[in-house]
Design a protein around this motif. Structure first.
Motif, short mmCIF file in Angstrom:
data_model
loop_
_atom_site.label_atom_id
_atom_site.label_comp_id
_atom_site.label_asym_id
_atom_site.label_seq_id
_atom_site.Cartn_x
_atom_site.Cartn_y
_atom_site.Cartn_z
N PRO A 42 1.46 -2.55 -4.65
CA PRO A 42 1.70 -1.33 -3.87
C PRO A 42 2.53 -1.34 -2.87
N ALA A 43 2.72 -2.53 -2.26
CA ALA A 43 3.62 -2.69 -0.96
C ALA A 43 5.06 -2.72 -1.52
N TYR A 46 6.03 0.63 -2.18
CA TYR A 46 5.98 1.60 -1.00
C TYR A 46 7.45 1.44 -0.62
N GLY A 49 10.32 3.19 -2.39
CA GLY A 49 10.05 4.65 -2.10
C GLY A 49 10.89 4.84 -0.94
N GLU A 50 10.43 4.09 0.20
CA GLU A 50 11.24 4.14 1.41
C GLU A 50 12.65 3.87 1.30
N GLN A 135 4.68 8.48 -1.49
CA GLN A 135 4.46 7.32 -0.24
C GLN A 135 3.03 7.61 0.57
N LEU A 138 0.60 5.84 -1.40
CA LEU A 138 0.72 4.31 -1.43
C LEU A 138 0.18 4.00 -0.05
N ARG A 139 0.35 4.32 1.07
CA ARG A 139 -0.11 4.14 2.17
C ARG A 139 -1.49 3.77 2.37
#
Length: 142
Positions: A42-43, A46, A49-50, A135, A138-139
């Motif tokens: 997940p990290a 993320y 995505g960013e 995002q 995912l956070r």
């Protein structure tokens, strides 16, 4: 009457073709994002995505600036956050980026870029919404 890029009248058939193409691009982006989610932490997803969002926002701010639409594959941030991930480059391709090779001279090494040659503003805005939604989800997992 709506007018296409070349000044021709935009027919209903052409409008439907354009919408079908946009729907195919959205589906490709959704599929590529799912690939990143399924094959990375997940990290990592993320971070990808960013990074993708940062590139898209830059293009949206300066769509006519060539350098805003080019990503050198040797770029360390791109490689670490997107390029090395399973599905990472597929996300960029789904956004419309294409791989291009350049060599300034025979003495220089060949450089590889991801280049956005056609900017579909509405598609990119839609991609921002899709990626921001992902995002947010995912956070809670990182």
């Amino acid at each position: 009457d709506p007018v296409g890029e070349g000044g021709e009248e935009l027919t209903m058939e052409m409008a439907m073709q354009l919408e079908d193409q946009a729907a195919a691009r959205r589906a490709a982006l959704q599929s590529a994002c799912e690939q990143v989610l399924q094959n990375n932490t997940p990290a990592e997803a993320y971070g990808a995505g960013e990074t993708a969002l940062a590139y898209i926002r830059t293009v949206l701010q300066q769509p006519r600036v060539r350098d805003s639409r080019r990503i050198p594959l040797e770029n360390k941030v791109f490689h670490e956050k997107v390029g090395r991930l399973n599905g990472g480059t597929a996300v960029m391709v789904a956004l419309g980026f294409e791989e291009e090779r350049e060599q300034e001279s025979e003495e220089e090494p060949v450089r590889v870029f991801l280049v956005l040659n056609r900017v579909y503003i509405d598609d990119l805005r839609g991609a921002v919404v899709l990626l921001e939604r992902g995002q947010g989800l995912l956070r809670s997992h990182i």
